[in-house]
Design an enzyme around this catalytic site. Structure first.
Site, PDB file in Angstrom:
ATOM      1  N   MET A   1       0.834  -1.184   0.000  1.00 50.66           N
ATOM      2  CA  MET A   1       0.000   0.000   0.000  1.00 50.66           C
ATOM      3  C   MET A   1       0.876   1.242   0.000  1.00 50.66           C
ATOM      4  O   MET A   1       2.092   1.171   0.103  1.00 50.66           O
ATOM      5  CB  MET A   1      -0.935   0.007   1.215  1.00 50.66           C
ATOM      6  CG  MET A   1      -1.905  -1.170   1.254  1.00 50.66           C
ATOM      7  SD  MET A   1      -3.039  -1.095   2.632  1.00 50.66           S
ATOM      8  CE  MET A   1      -4.152   0.201   2.061  1.00 50.66           C
ATOM      9  N   CYS A   2       0.262   2.402  -0.100  1.00 52.76           N
ATOM     10  CA  CYS A   2       0.985   3.658  -0.131  1.00 52.76           C
ATOM     11  C   CYS A   2       1.589   3.957   1.239  1.00 52.76           C
ATOM     12  O   CYS A   2       1.189   3.400   2.256  1.00 52.76           O
ATOM     13  CB  CYS A   2       0.058   4.791  -0.549  1.00 52.76           C
ATOM     14  SG  CYS A   2      -0.717   4.545  -2.168  1.00 52.76           S
ATOM     15  N   GLU A   3       2.566   4.856   1.252  1.00 52.39           N
ATOM     16  CA  GLU A   3       3.220   5.256   2.484  1.00 52.39           C
ATOM     17  C   GLU A   3       2.975   6.743   2.723  1.00 52.39           C
ATOM     18  O   GLU A   3       3.053   7.554   1.790  1.00 52.39           O
ATOM     19  CB  GLU A   3       4.731   4.990   2.403  1.00 52.39           C
ATOM     20  CG  GLU A   3       5.100   3.581   1.997  1.00 52.39           C
ATOM     21  CD  GLU A   3       4.713   2.542   3.031  1.00 52.39           C
ATOM     22  OE1 GLU A   3       4.491   2.908   4.191  1.00 52.39           O
ATOM     23  OE2 GLU A   3       4.630   1.352   2.666  1.00 52.39           O
TER      24      GLU A   3
END
Length: 315
Positions: A1-3
């Site tokens: 997933m995005c950070e």
């Protein structure tokens, strides 16, 4: 997933090691390789840097590490694309003007069905790209617009009320960890994040607060922020802890407001007493994330009670 990574400081600070750490998670040690961006506030406006390419090998990231602007408020995002092509238009953070200020938004999660779940006057705010995150930002700004008619920052309680309702609607669709900033305050909302077991579970964000007395060291080297030392307060919020010292998890549905390196207030979907939590923050595998995005893991995983109260750390 995005950070996600955000910084709020009582005095100008420069991102150093933490930006490198986040960049590494965007390609070298992580799987988020579809773009990166960082927004640095300067007064009411923002210096925005974005690229639809891996952050870990970006010359621009290396430049910002040594030559980037000092700021009291910054928001950064590393993208792992789940919706929309890999392009500049779909690269976060997103910035829009409202009430004579630049507003910034960055989101981590997946919001299927948001088009039909929320109403948006596209004449007032039309997304440039195809992401659900930008659409959510447009919805938020439309709801906040009435509060900014007088030009100055609205009461904090009024903004928190709008954001709390907005966050609850997003959580009903899927994981909704996000940062929103309006030049006056930073708002962080914690939800669920895809964990190593392939399930969407909290914590989705972690917080770290430090206060340095006048005789402290000149740099918070552990977190990678160079700051002045005259009683500087610094708050970090990130998808995962970036240092070995204690970070506190945000509970599922917890919303905090931060200004000048100090936590002003918070609102949580739970009411259990504060407690320190430690979890395995290893990122899920590609196969686990693919299963999650195909809907094989329920998006609305139960949010357990309990919250980790953000506490100060030593300098």
């Amino acid at each position: 997933m995005c950070e996600l990574l955000a910084l709020s400081s009582s005095r100008p600070a420069r991102l150093t090691f933490s930006l490198r750490t986040l960049a590494a998670r965007g390609g070298v040690t992580g799987r988020s390789h579809d773009g990166w961006g960082v927004a640095f506030y300067e007064g009411h406006d923002v210096a925005l840097f974005r690229e639809p390419r891996p952050a870990a090998d970006s010359a621009l990231v290396n430049f910002l590490e040594t030559q980037g602007p000092s700021t009291g408020l910054a928001i950064s995002h590393i993208r792992h694309a789940t919706r929309g092509e890999v392009s500049l238009a779909n690269t976060q953070p997103f910035v829009r003007p409202l009430g004579g200020r630049s507003h910034v938004f960055a989101h981590n999660g997946d919001l299927p069905g948001i088009e039909s779940a929320v109403l948006l006057d596209r004449a007032a705010c039309r997304p440039v790209g195809q992401t659900d995150s930008e659409l959510a930002f447009c919805v938020l700004l439309a709801r906040l617009s009435a509060l900014w008619l007088d030009g100055g920052p609205p009461p904090l309680e009024s903004r928190l009320s709008v954001l709390s309702t907005f966050a609850a609607e997003l959580r009903a669709l899927g994981p909704a960890n996000f940062f929103y900033a309006d030049g006056d305050a930073l708002f962080a909302h914690g939800d669920r994040r895809l964990q190593h077991n392939g399930r969407a579970e909290p914590p989705g964000l972690w917080i770290r607060q430090r206060h340095c007395p006048p005789d402290a060291a000149s740099a918070d080297q552990g977190a990678g922020v160079v700051v002045h030392t005259d009683g500087t307060s610094v708050v970090w919020v990130a998808s995962v802890p970036l240092t070995d010292d204690p970070w506190q998890p945000l509970a599922c549905g917890e919303l905090v407001a931060i200004r000048d390196g100090r936590i002003l207030t918070g609102d949580s979907a739970t009411s259990a007493p504060a407690a320190t939590a430690r979890v395995d923050v290893r990122t899920a595998t590609d196969e686990e994330e693919a299963q999650y995005l195909r809907g094989e893991e329920p998006k609305n995983t139960f949010c357990p009670t309990g919250r980790g109260g953000p506490g100060p750390g030593p300098c």
